[in-house]
Design an enzyme around this catalytic site. Structure first.
Site, PDB file in Angstrom:
ATOM      1  CB  SER A 260      44.366  53.964  43.176  1.00 46.38           C
ATOM      2  OG  SER A 260      43.286  53.447  43.894  1.00 46.38           O
ATOM      3  CG  HIS A 401      45.083  50.162  46.911  1.00 51.88           C
ATOM      4  ND1 HIS A 401      44.723  49.814  45.628  1.00 51.88           N
ATOM      5  CD2 HIS A 401      44.806  51.478  47.034  1.00 51.88           C
ATOM      6  CE1 HIS A 401      44.245  50.875  45.007  1.00 51.88           C
ATOM      7  NE2 HIS A 401      44.287  51.902  45.840  1.00 51.88           N
TER       8      HIS A 401
END
Ligand code: GCU
Length: 420
Positions: A260, A401
């Site tokens: 990320s 995610h």
């Protein structure tokens, strides 16, 4: 005219309501990517030598000046102290050390803790993965012997983090993201660092973390002065400086890894420091592997407003204006060439634009080819959970995610063919 409303949430991150993120492929604008293989004065780049001698520096400068900004100076003296050293970590599989690295002569000044795992069975130096964690080194494993970070951490009720200080309750809270057992069992080392040691992740006007060493209070900021991502990338390079004299890690075989925002960071670290032997971007999205000009999922304006401290001021010129960018993220990825690069997405992570991440890697391909390396063979994404591995690699896995064991299994496999 687009009217933007910005409010600040409890976590301190701004959330704006407009423009809404686009998740419709049919609404992706027609875009033209800046050319990788043409110099600023229009000459064709036709060989690895042209790239290395001329074009690479131009691309690096473009990415620096329009996206991340400059890195802090690297000519500082590092001091290291062993905080702990145990031979029985991870069910007896790992030698584990905590090494404190001081950036100045002051023991109370800016510093970072390296959490270093190596296989106990290793004969000689091992290749390794290096990357930041989000919650502190003590969050990687639930071992009460690990030092709890004293750095600023984001408040998190579930893990007892109040007043931005970590407590016992956050031990092991990030362990699902660190497949330490798999990594050491496969013969690799793992070095992880709490990213907030290097620069706490909030907009404080660049006063804390390593900025305290390099920035003068009240000094106006250059439009290409680096933000937090540059600071974090710098920290990874300082970790590598330390590892260069480590007896157990082979510093010539270190893969830089990040998830990320920290995947944006690993790509930038791999670009700015060619000592990293391999680069891994896990769900890095906007500002990472994804092409900004696709305007899909998170966009430049949104990320700059939510996280004003991550990029350089110049990056704001492209808020709601991505087509004016003189660079895009295929250029960031190409800066890793000819070293192996792995880009990974998750199908439920549309905010990070998996297709844009894939195309970022795909369009970096021509630079890999100059070096005789095999890039991604097609611009069509592979099916779910079907990794493609050549001299670069990509997968899109099911789920959200995150960093999962599945991701690590692929990184280990890719490293087996490139770091051994
Ligand atoms: C937010 C941000 C992303 C970032 C992510 C993360 O979602 O918008 O750009 O990658 O946080 O770091 O977890």
């Amino acid at each position: 005219m687009v009217v933007l409303t910005v409010s600040v949430s409890n976590s301190g991150e701004a959330q704006d309501k407009a423009p809404e993120a686009n998740y419709d492929e049919a609404k992706v604008p027609k875009y033209v990517l800046p050319e990788l293989l043409k110099t600023n004065d229009g000459k064709a780049v036709t060989s690895a030598a042209d790239w290395t001698k001329v074009r690479r520096a131009e691309v690096l400068q473009l990415v620096q000046d329009n996206i991340f900004g400059t890195l802090p100076p690297n000519d500082i003296k590092l001091r290291t102290k062993v905080r702990s050293d145990v031979k029985d970590a991870i069910n007896g599989l790992a030698h584990r050390r905590e090494l404190t690295v001081y950036f100045t002569d002051d023991d109370k000044g800016p510093q970072m803790d390296l959490l270093v795992y190596t296989p106990v069975s290793a004969k000689g130096k091992v290749p390794a993965f290096l990357g930041y964690n989000f919650n502190g080194n003590h969050a990687v494993e639930k071992d009460p012997r690990l030092h709890i970070t004293e750095s600023w951490v984001r408040n998190d009720k579930e893990h007892g983090i109040d007043k931005n200080l970590a407590t016992e309750a956050s031990r092991g809270s990030e362990s699902s993201r660190w497949a330490v057992e798999k990594i050491v069992s496969a013969g690799y080392g793992l070095i992880t660092i709490y990213y907030g040691d290097v620069d706490p992740d909030f907009d404080d006007g660049f006063k804390n973390g390593i900025h305290a060493i390099f920035e003068k209070p009240g000094q106006p900021r250059a439009s290409n002065a680096g933000g937090s991502i540059s600071a974090w990338a710098w920290g990874l390079s300082r970790a590598l400086d330390v590892l260069e004299s480590d007896a157990e890690i082979d510093a010539k075989k270190v893969a830089v890894f990040g998830h990320s925002r920290l995947g944006k960071t690993s790509l930038w670290a791999g670009a700015t420091d060619e000592r990293f032997a391999m680069v891994i971007s896990n769900n890095s999205g906007c500002g990472g592997a994804a092409l900004s000009k696709r305007e899909f999922g998170e966009r430049v304006g949104r990320i700059n407003r939510s996280f004003p401290h991550w990029f350089c001021l110049n990056h704001r010129k492209y808020n709601e204006n991505e087509q004016a960018l003189p660079v895009d993220h295929h250029m960031l990825i190409a800066l890793a060439a000819p070293r192996p690069v792995y880009v990974a997405s998750a199908v439920e992570d549309q905010w990070a634009d998996p297709k844009g991440e894939y195309l970022g890697l795909y369009h970096a391909g021509p630079v890999f080819e100059l070096f005789g390396k095999k890039p991604l063979p097609t611009d069509v994404m592979p099916d779910l959970n079907q990794p493609v591995m050549t001299d670069v690699a990509y997968h899109i896995r099911s789920g959200k995610h995150d960093v999962t064991d599945y991701d690590w299994e692929q990184y280990i496999k890719f490293a087996n063919s490139h770091l051994r």
